[in-house]
Write a protein that holds these residues in place. Structure first.
Motif, PDB file in Angstrom:
ATOM      1  N   GLU A 215     -90.660 -22.783 -12.365  1.00  0.00           N
ATOM      2  CA  GLU A 215     -90.596 -23.563 -10.984  1.00  0.00           C
ATOM      3  C   GLU A 215     -89.235 -24.229 -10.467  1.00  0.00           C
ATOM      4  OE1 GLU A 215     -94.214 -26.150  -9.611  1.00  0.00           O
ATOM      5  OE2 GLU A 215     -92.865 -27.290 -11.022  1.00  0.00           O
ATOM      6  N   GLY A 216     -88.870 -24.056  -9.513  1.00  0.00           N
ATOM      7  CA  GLY A 216     -87.611 -24.738  -9.344  1.00  0.00           C
ATOM      8  C   GLY A 216     -86.341 -24.046  -9.452  1.00  0.00           C
ATOM      9  N   ARG A 217     -86.586 -22.950 -10.104  1.00  0.00           N
ATOM     10  CA  ARG A 217     -85.320 -22.189 -10.336  1.00  0.00           C
ATOM     11  C   ARG A 217     -84.819 -21.560  -9.328  1.00  0.00           C
ATOM     12  NH1 ARG A 217     -83.716 -19.621 -15.288  1.00  0.00           N
ATOM     13  NH2 ARG A 217     -81.406 -19.252 -15.266  1.00  0.00           N
ATOM     14  N   PHE A 218     -83.687 -21.226  -9.212  1.00  0.00           N
ATOM     15  CA  PHE A 218     -82.624 -21.010  -7.891  1.00  0.00           C
ATOM     16  C   PHE A 218     -81.529 -19.867  -8.486  1.00  0.00           C
ATOM     17  CE2 PHE A 218     -79.270 -21.617  -4.731  1.00  0.00           C
ATOM     18  CZ  PHE A 218     -79.943 -20.999  -3.770  1.00  0.00           C
ATOM     19  N   LEU A 219     -81.541 -18.900  -7.820  1.00  0.00           N
ATOM     20  CA  LEU A 219     -80.453 -17.926  -7.991  1.00  0.00           C
ATOM     21  C   LEU A 219     -79.804 -17.302  -6.603  1.00  0.00           C
ATOM     22  CD1 LEU A 219     -78.770 -16.215 -10.301  1.00  0.00           C
ATOM     23  CD2 LEU A 219     -80.635 -14.673 -10.277  1.00  0.00           C
ATOM     24  N   LEU A 220     -78.758 -17.354  -6.425  1.00  0.00           N
ATOM     25  CA  LEU A 220     -78.081 -16.730  -5.278  1.00  0.00           C
ATOM     26  C   LEU A 220     -78.144 -15.095  -5.630  1.00  0.00           C
ATOM     27  CD1 LEU A 220     -75.327 -19.188  -3.911  1.00  0.00           C
ATOM     28  CD2 LEU A 220     -77.515 -18.554  -2.977  1.00  0.00           C
ATOM     29  N   VAL A 221     -78.085 -14.351  -4.671  1.00  0.00           N
ATOM     30  CA  VAL A 221     -77.945 -13.039  -4.855  1.00  0.00           C
ATOM     31  C   VAL A 221     -77.024 -12.368  -4.025  1.00  0.00           C
ATOM     32  CG1 VAL A 221     -79.213 -10.646  -4.661  1.00  0.00           C
ATOM     33  CG2 VAL A 221     -80.602 -12.599  -5.097  1.00  0.00           C
ATOM     34  N   PRO A 222     -75.790 -11.660  -4.850  1.00  0.00           N
ATOM     35  CA  PRO A 222     -74.592 -11.011  -4.158  1.00  0.00           C
ATOM     36  C   PRO A 222     -75.059  -9.590  -3.560  1.00  0.00           C
ATOM     37  CG  PRO A 222     -74.461 -10.769  -6.416  1.00  0.00           C
ATOM     38  CD  PRO A 222     -75.719 -11.330  -6.339  1.00  0.00           C
ATOM     39  N   GLY A 223     -74.257  -9.311  -2.496  1.00  0.00           N
ATOM     40  CA  GLY A 223     -74.424  -7.860  -2.010  1.00  0.00           C
ATOM     41  C   GLY A 223     -73.470  -6.912  -2.739  1.00  0.00           C
ATOM     42  N   GLY A 224     -73.454  -5.858  -2.191  1.00  0.00           N
ATOM     43  CA  GLY A 224     -72.624  -4.758  -2.973  1.00  0.00           C
ATOM     44  C   GLY A 224     -71.204  -5.064  -3.121  1.00  0.00           C
ATOM     45  N   GLU A 225     -70.548  -5.788  -2.036  1.00  0.00           N
ATOM     46  CA  GLU A 225     -69.294  -6.161  -1.852  1.00  0.00           C
ATOM     47  C   GLU A 225     -69.184  -7.461  -2.173  1.00  0.00           C
ATOM     48  OE1 GLU A 225     -67.749  -4.720   1.829  1.00  0.00           O
ATOM     49  OE2 GLU A 225     -68.498  -2.435   1.401  1.00  0.00           O
TER      50      GLU A 225
ATOM     51  N   LYS B 131     -87.259 -28.086  -2.467  1.00  0.00           N
ATOM     52  CA  LYS B 131     -85.929 -27.974  -2.878  1.00  0.00           C
ATOM     53  C   LYS B 131     -84.801 -27.285  -2.260  1.00  0.00           C
ATOM     54  CE  LYS B 131     -85.486 -28.430  -7.369  1.00  0.00           C
ATOM     55  NZ  LYS B 131     -85.461 -28.203  -8.881  1.00  0.00           N
ATOM     56  N   LEU B 132     -85.253 -26.276  -1.734  1.00  0.00           N
ATOM     57  CA  LEU B 132     -84.491 -25.174  -0.983  1.00  0.00           C
ATOM     58  C   LEU B 132     -83.502 -25.878  -0.043  1.00  0.00           C
ATOM     59  CD1 LEU B 132     -86.930 -22.248  -0.515  1.00  0.00           C
ATOM     60  CD2 LEU B 132     -84.764 -22.168  -2.084  1.00  0.00           C
ATOM     61  N   ALA B 133     -84.026 -26.891   0.745  1.00  0.00           N
ATOM     62  CA  ALA B 133     -82.975 -27.428   1.743  1.00  0.00           C
ATOM     63  C   ALA B 133     -81.829 -27.950   1.139  1.00  0.00           C
ATOM     64  CB  ALA B 133     -84.046 -28.695   2.450  1.00  0.00           C
ATOM     65  N   ASP B 134     -81.726 -28.439  -0.289  1.00  0.00           N
ATOM     66  CA  ASP B 134     -80.554 -28.729  -0.946  1.00  0.00           C
ATOM     67  C   ASP B 134     -79.939 -27.591  -1.517  1.00  0.00           C
ATOM     68  OD1 ASP B 134     -80.002 -31.539  -0.442  1.00  0.00           O
ATOM     69  OD2 ASP B 134     -81.128 -32.136  -1.956  1.00  0.00           O
TER      70      ASP B 134
ATOM     71  N   GLY C 176     -88.403 -31.522   2.835  1.00  0.00           N
ATOM     72  CA  GLY C 176     -87.391 -31.604   2.063  1.00  0.00           C
ATOM     73  C   GLY C 176     -85.964 -31.739   2.694  1.00  0.00           C
ATOM     74  N   ALA C 177     -85.966 -31.335   3.932  1.00  0.00           N
ATOM     75  CA  ALA C 177     -84.386 -31.348   4.408  1.00  0.00           C
ATOM     76  C   ALA C 177     -84.224 -32.941   5.090  1.00  0.00           C
ATOM     77  CB  ALA C 177     -84.842 -30.459   5.571  1.00  0.00           C
TER      78      ALA C 177
ATOM     79  N   LYS D 232     -71.892 -41.524   6.887  1.00  0.00           N
ATOM     80  CA  LYS D 232     -71.377 -40.105   7.205  1.00  0.00           C
ATOM     81  C   LYS D 232     -72.178 -39.117   7.292  1.00  0.00           C
ATOM     82  CE  LYS D 232     -67.564 -36.807   7.240  1.00  0.00           C
ATOM     83  NZ  LYS D 232     -66.307 -36.426   6.654  1.00  0.00           N
ATOM     84  N   PRO D 233     -72.741 -38.213   8.075  1.00  0.00           N
ATOM     85  CA  PRO D 233     -73.814 -37.433   7.724  1.00  0.00           C
ATOM     86  C   PRO D 233     -73.321 -36.348   7.045  1.00  0.00           C
ATOM     87  CG  PRO D 233     -73.960 -37.724   9.982  1.00  0.00           C
ATOM     88  CD  PRO D 233     -72.479 -38.377   9.473  1.00  0.00           C
ATOM     89  N   ARG D 234     -74.192 -35.538   6.128  1.00  0.00           N
ATOM     90  CA  ARG D 234     -73.712 -34.346   5.389  1.00  0.00           C
ATOM     91  C   ARG D 234     -73.420 -33.406   6.423  1.00  0.00           C
ATOM     92  NH1 ARG D 234     -79.576 -32.221   3.070  1.00  0.00           N
ATOM     93  NH2 ARG D 234     -80.704 -32.016   5.150  1.00  0.00           N
ATOM     94  N   ASP D 235     -72.446 -32.362   5.978  1.00  0.00           N
ATOM     95  CA  ASP D 235     -71.827 -31.416   7.016  1.00  0.00           C
ATOM     96  C   ASP D 235     -72.659 -30.099   6.977  1.00  0.00           C
ATOM     97  OD1 ASP D 235     -69.617 -32.807   7.676  1.00  0.00           O
ATOM     98  OD2 ASP D 235     -68.510 -32.413   5.859  1.00  0.00           O
ATOM     99  N   LYS D 236     -73.341 -29.999   5.842  1.00  0.00           N
ATOM    100  CA  LYS D 236     -74.122 -28.447   5.487  1.00  0.00           C
ATOM    101  C   LYS D 236     -75.555 -28.679   6.598  1.00  0.00           C
ATOM    102  CE  LYS D 236     -76.734 -27.733   1.868  1.00  0.00           C
ATOM    103  NZ  LYS D 236     -77.003 -27.375   0.453  1.00  0.00           N
ATOM    104  N   SER D 237     -75.633 -27.349   7.086  1.00  0.00           N
ATOM    105  CA  SER D 237     -76.678 -27.277   7.982  1.00  0.00           C
ATOM    106  C   SER D 237     -77.525 -25.881   7.376  1.00  0.00           C
ATOM    107  CB  SER D 237     -76.365 -27.087   9.361  1.00  0.00           C
ATOM    108  OG  SER D 237     -77.436 -26.467  10.257  1.00  0.00           O
ATOM    109  N   VAL D 238     -78.609 -26.060   6.918  1.00  0.00           N
ATOM    110  CA  VAL D 238     -79.577 -25.375   6.269  1.00  0.00           C
ATOM    111  C   VAL D 238     -80.758 -24.909   7.098  1.00  0.00           C
ATOM    112  CG1 VAL D 238     -80.841 -24.415   4.344  1.00  0.00           C
ATOM    113  CG2 VAL D 238     -78.623 -25.503   4.005  1.00  0.00           C
ATOM    114  N   ARG D 239     -80.937 -23.735   7.693  1.00  0.00           N
ATOM    115  CA  ARG D 239     -82.230 -23.655   8.560  1.00  0.00           C
ATOM    116  C   ARG D 239     -82.884 -22.482   8.066  1.00  0.00           C
ATOM    117  NH1 ARG D 239     -77.910 -24.244  11.097  1.00  0.00           N
ATOM    118  NH2 ARG D 239     -77.529 -21.935  10.870  1.00  0.00           N
TER     119      ARG D 239
END
Length: 472
Positions: free
Chosen positions: A53-63, A90-93, A119-120, A128-135
């Motif tokens: 629960e809550g574990r996160f992993l980014l997935v890279p593409g072929g290049e 948690k994904l929003a962060d 969560g967003a 100062k607002p955070r720069d990151k925008s996640v939708r």
């Protein structure tokens, strides 16, 4: 018409488009059971991703480009109460900036979208607002509209509670209520200062008269002839020093949140009006500051209430129940079908149930059952506590009809609720929520700070009872 927002910010859910990246959701140990692209499955195995629960992993593409993300939902075989219902918050962060979509949410799409949107939330008015925008892209426009309505109400409550008292006094709370009323075509009547006495609202006047800003009663109405009358009452103590029974400084640090009841009923009112529920709506907010000055009400004073009973002030820090008494009396004078009050009322409620589980008091068993079912269904926990009749004796005092602060400290949340019950007509369905209004520890769906409690469950019950007329 987009839901009213106190502080303007971009809503984190957008329409499904071609340029969003996938998020694969996996329960613990499900990597071999979920239909994943081969390279994603291989990457998950290589990284030891198990779906915790809550574990996160980014997935890279072929290049080496970013191709998506994996997110763990935990052990789905464990009881649901042991898993966080809004873990997707948690994904929003966690997610990098950009637009994403849930690849395999299935029947849980609405819950995950709501978790992500809640969560967003960040309160950034004074920094100062955070720069990151996640939708998060959602292809169901109806689902997106429903989530936006709920999150707008929740975030309105959060914003109001988080705003410090020098920016959110009675006048500012009036201005926000005026903006909300105007957005939905409701009327707002304000009775302030000495006019409170002329309109027989003496308890609201007594509690707020020592403050620099005049006390006032905010009365919002969205008339819907023929519909059921529902009245919301919210404690609007914009700051509470404790009065002459002064709080210690440590206890004053969070007293900007003492208008959390007002914030929550305004968030609920937003949901009701935005959804067009078949409700003749009224919102009553006694907006005051409990301050110290030469004209402050005193320990030992005996005050007259609107309803008639006299009240001996045995603690000026038990002021919330005083202002609510006049507001509840006024609410009942037009015999609504339902009266709901919300207040940051007692520390005893926190001792009994902690900060995240608000007690509910009502003598309407059917309503209590509906609220319990809705709370479980939408992940907005509540716990019914008793209006234990023998404890009414604790409210007795030799020189007045009632005391505002029974001696001994026992059953504080119950005696406060019993005090309020004296100002509600017996034939009217009524429920009282003693909320904390604050999230002391960050959760997946909420950062530390102001928080809405109970209003999603309440909205669910009201939407089931009084759906829009065109849906009947």
């Amino acid at each position: 018409m987009a839901p009213y927002r106190f502080i303007s910010r971009d809503f984190p859910l957008v329409s499904q488009g071609e340029d969003s990246l996938p998020i694969w959701l996996l329960g613990k140990g499900e990597a071999g059971q979920v239909d994943l692209p081969a390279q994603v499955r291989q990457w998950a195995d290589s990284a030891g991703f198990t779906g915790t629960e809550g574990r996160f992993l980014l997935v890279p593409g072929g290049e080496g480009e970013l191709a998506g993300a994996l997110f763990g939902l935990g052990d789905r075989d464990s009881p649901s109460r042991e898993r966080h219902p809004f873990i997707a918050g948690k994904l929003a962060d966690l997610l990098p900036e950009g637009t994403w979509h849930l690849e395999n949410a299935g029947s849980d799409a609405a819950r995950h979208a709501l978790g992500f949107a809640m969560g967003a939330y960040r309160f950034e008015t004074f920094r100062k607002p955070r720069d990151k925008s996640v939708r998060l892209a959602v292809d169901d426009s109806s689902l997106r509209d429903d989530v936006e309505r709920i999150v707008a109400g929740v975030d309105l409550a959060r914003d109001l509670i988080n705003t410090p008292a020098n920016h959110m006094g009675p006048a500012a709370l009036e201005a926000v209520t005026h903006g909300l009323a105007g957005h939905y075509g409701a009327d707002l009547t304000v009775t302030s200062g000495e006019k409170l006495l002329a309109h027989n609202l003496p308890l609201i006047h007594a509690v707020g008269r020592a403050a620099a800003e005049a006390p006032r009663l905010l009365d919002l109405r969205l008339a819907r002839p023929g519909a059921a009358k529902v009245t919301l009452v919210g404690k609007g103590v914009c700051f509470d020093t404790g009065g002459l029974d002064l709080k210690p400084s440590s206890s004053m640090l969070l007293m900007k949140k003492d208008m959390g009841g007002a914030a929550n009923v305004l968030g609920l009112a937003l949901m009701i009006m935005d959804a067009g529920l078949d409700i003749d709506l009224r919102v009553l907010i006694p907006a005051v500051e409990n301050s110290v000055a030469g004209n402050a009400f005193r320990p030992g004073d005996i005050l007259q209430s609107r309803k008639g009973p006299t009240i001996q002030v045995d603690n000026t820090d038990a002021e919330g129940r005083l202002v609510l008494a006049d507001a509840l009396t006024l609410a009942c004078e037009e015999s609504p079908a339902l009266v709901i009050d919300m207040a940051t009322l007692t520390g005893a409620a926190r001792v009994a149930l902690g900060p995240e589980l608000p007690p509910l008091f009502t003598d309407d068993d059917a309503l209590a059952g509906e609220l319990a079912g809705a709370a479980e269904a939408v992940g907005d926990p509540l716990w019914r506590m008793p209006l234990y009749p023998p404890y009414k004796a604790m409210l007795e005092t030799p020189v007045a009809d009632l005391t505002n602060a029974p001696a001994g400290g026992f059953a504080g949340a119950i005696t406060a609720a019993l005090f309020l019950q004296q100002f509600v007509e017996p034939h009217i369905s009524w429920c009282h929520f003693d909320i904390f209004g604050w999230m002391p520890k960050a959760q997946p769906h909420a950062p530390i700070g102001g928080q809405a409690y109970g209003i999603r469950a309440l909205f669910t019950v009201l939407a089931q009872r009084y759906p829009p007329r065109d849906l009947r």
